[in-house]
Design a protein around this motif. Structure first.
Motif, PDB file in Angstrom:
ATOM      1  N   HIS A   1       0.815  -1.218   0.000  1.00  0.00           N
ATOM      2  CA  HIS A   1       0.000   0.000   0.000  1.00  0.00           C
ATOM      3  C   HIS A   1       0.849   1.270   0.000  1.00  0.00           C
ATOM      4  O   HIS A   1       0.355   2.341  -0.346  1.00  0.00           O
TER       5      HIS A   1
ATOM      6  N   ASP B   1      -7.806  -2.278  13.895  1.00  0.00           N
ATOM      7  CA  ASP B   1      -8.244  -1.476  12.757  1.00  0.00           C
ATOM      8  C   ASP B   1      -7.986  -2.145  11.415  1.00  0.00           C
ATOM      9  O   ASP B   1      -8.387  -1.615  10.372  1.00  0.00           O
ATOM     10  N   ALA B   2      -7.325  -3.276  11.399  1.00  0.00           N
ATOM     11  CA  ALA B   2      -7.041  -3.972  10.141  1.00  0.00           C
ATOM     12  C   ALA B   2      -8.324  -4.506   9.523  1.00  0.00           C
ATOM     13  O   ALA B   2      -9.197  -5.041  10.220  1.00  0.00           O
ATOM     14  N   ASP B   3      -8.442  -4.397   8.203  1.00  0.00           N
ATOM     15  CA  ASP B   3      -9.615  -4.936   7.520  1.00  0.00           C
ATOM     16  C   ASP B   3      -9.364  -6.387   7.107  1.00  0.00           C
ATOM     17  O   ASP B   3      -8.280  -6.942   7.319  1.00  0.00           O
TER      18      ASP B   3
ATOM     19  N   TRP C   1      -4.117   3.806  18.210  1.00  0.00           N
ATOM     20  CA  TRP C   1      -4.963   2.903  17.428  1.00  0.00           C
ATOM     21  C   TRP C   1      -4.227   1.651  16.959  1.00  0.00           C
ATOM     22  O   TRP C   1      -4.853   0.697  16.504  1.00  0.00           O
ATOM     23  N   ALA C   2      -2.894   1.635  17.043  1.00  0.00           N
ATOM     24  CA  ALA C   2      -2.107   0.631  16.320  1.00  0.00           C
ATOM     25  C   ALA C   2      -1.842  -0.619  17.140  1.00  0.00           C
ATOM     26  O   ALA C   2      -1.686  -0.572  18.358  1.00  0.00           O
TER      27      ALA C   2
ATOM     28  N   PRO D   1       1.230  -1.403  11.857  1.00  0.00           N
ATOM     29  CA  PRO D   1       0.439  -0.229  11.470  1.00  0.00           C
ATOM     30  C   PRO D   1       0.358   0.013   9.971  1.00  0.00           C
ATOM     31  O   PRO D   1      -0.622   0.580   9.493  1.00  0.00           O
ATOM     32  N   THR D   2       1.374  -0.418   9.195  1.00  0.00           N
ATOM     33  CA  THR D   2       1.295  -0.187   7.749  1.00  0.00           C
ATOM     34  C   THR D   2       0.198  -1.020   7.091  1.00  0.00           C
ATOM     35  O   THR D   2      -0.262  -0.691   6.006  1.00  0.00           O
TER      36      THR D   2
ATOM     37  N   GLU E   1      -2.598  -1.884   9.047  1.00  0.00           N
ATOM     38  CA  GLU E   1      -3.805  -1.539   9.787  1.00  0.00           C
ATOM     39  C   GLU E   1      -4.430  -0.226   9.309  1.00  0.00           C
ATOM     40  O   GLU E   1      -5.635  -0.138   9.119  1.00  0.00           O
ATOM     41  N   ARG E   2      -3.598   0.797   9.143  1.00  0.00           N
ATOM     42  CA  ARG E   2      -4.023   2.075   8.577  1.00  0.00           C
ATOM     43  C   ARG E   2      -2.957   2.514   7.577  1.00  0.00           C
ATOM     44  O   ARG E   2      -2.070   3.293   7.889  1.00  0.00           O
TER      45      ARG E   2
ATOM     46  N   SER F   1      -2.652   4.523   4.966  1.00  0.00           N
ATOM     47  CA  SER F   1      -2.417   5.921   4.620  1.00  0.00           C
ATOM     48  C   SER F   1      -1.753   6.678   5.760  1.00  0.00           C
ATOM     49  O   SER F   1      -0.823   7.469   5.549  1.00  0.00           O
ATOM     50  N   GLU F   2      -2.211   6.447   6.984  1.00  0.00           N
ATOM     51  CA  GLU F   2      -1.602   7.119   8.139  1.00  0.00           C
ATOM     52  C   GLU F   2      -0.166   6.647   8.338  1.00  0.00           C
ATOM     53  O   GLU F   2       0.726   7.440   8.662  1.00  0.00           O
TER      54      GLU F   2
END
Length: 231
Positions: free
Chosen positions: A19, A138-140, A213-214, A218-219, A221-222, A224-225
């Motif tokens: 991503h 938060d991971a999809d 949130w992580a 994190p790369t 999970e979110r 863009s952030e």
């Protein structure tokens, strides 16, 4: 363009950066190797991950790079940079362990459970254990499926290889004078927060960002952030 090295986590492979690579490639020469025993890189009887990284930079003719390391990849990056600190202009360490910090009890228990499943030959259950514990809330579903695929591939490469002679280089934080960004997740294991604290006390030029949130990745999970944190 500025060379940028991305080293993946120990439960993933180079696909974990998918991503971020397109956006980073607009301004950087992005290098995303698979460490041995991951993705497309088989295990050999004797090797050093950090040595392999430095040899790769030699092969590419790169005198200096900026670098990002996630989890185990962050530990490999610390080893490589401790060997050749002038070669690394900036470091980002995402939920990375380090030397001289003891794992917490919950993480030790997880490793014991994973080893029990592997010894029983239940690699599907061991893979699901990774998906359950190594990625944040938060991971999809797509991120979880990718983690599942990467972990299963690692087992396919590593388990048949058996015991190998893998050399770790010592980490010397005091010699890493380049800017370093440490990133930790509130939903991660305490070991990684403790590692960041240890490094903050010893790195000459470091900053730390704790993400409420992580989890550990994190790369994924979110995305863009996490990209903005890397940039």
């Amino acid at each position: 363009m500025t060379p940028l090295l991305l080293l993946h986590a120990g439960v993933a492979d180079s696909r974990m950066w998918q991503h971020q690579v397109e956006a980073l490639s607009a301004t950087h020469q992005v290098i995303t190797p698979d460490l041995r025993g991951y993705g497309e890189n088989p295990v050999v009887p004797k090797y050093s991950d950090a040595g392999d990284v430095l040899a790769l930079l030699d092969d590419l003719g790169l005198d200096q790079v900026a670098a990002v390391g996630a989890s185990y990849g962050g530990y490999v990056l610390q080893q490589a940079a401790s060997q050749q600190p002038d070669r690394f202009t900036r470091l980002v360490l995402l939920c990375a362990p380090t030397d001289n910090v003891e794992p917490d009890a919950a993480l030790e228990a997880l490793w014991t459970e994973e080893e029990t499943l592997i010894e029983a030959g239940d690699l599907e259950a061991a893979t699901e254990l990774t998906v359950q514990h190594w990625i944040g809330p938060d991971a999809d579903d797509a991120a979880r499926d990718l983690l599942r695929t990467m972990q299963r591939r690692a087992f396919e490469l590593q388990i048949p290889a058996g015991d190998v002679d893998k050399e770790d280089y010592p980490v010397t934080p005091e010699t890493l004078t380049m800017p370093v960004r440490l990133i930790t997740g509130a939903h991660d294991y305490q070991f990684f927060a403790d590692s960041a604290t240890y490094l903050m006390d010893r790195l000459p030029n470091a900053e730390r960002k704790d993400l409420p949130w992580a989890g550990h990745l994190p790369t994924l999970e979110r995305p863009s952030e996490a990209l903005q944190l890397i940039l």
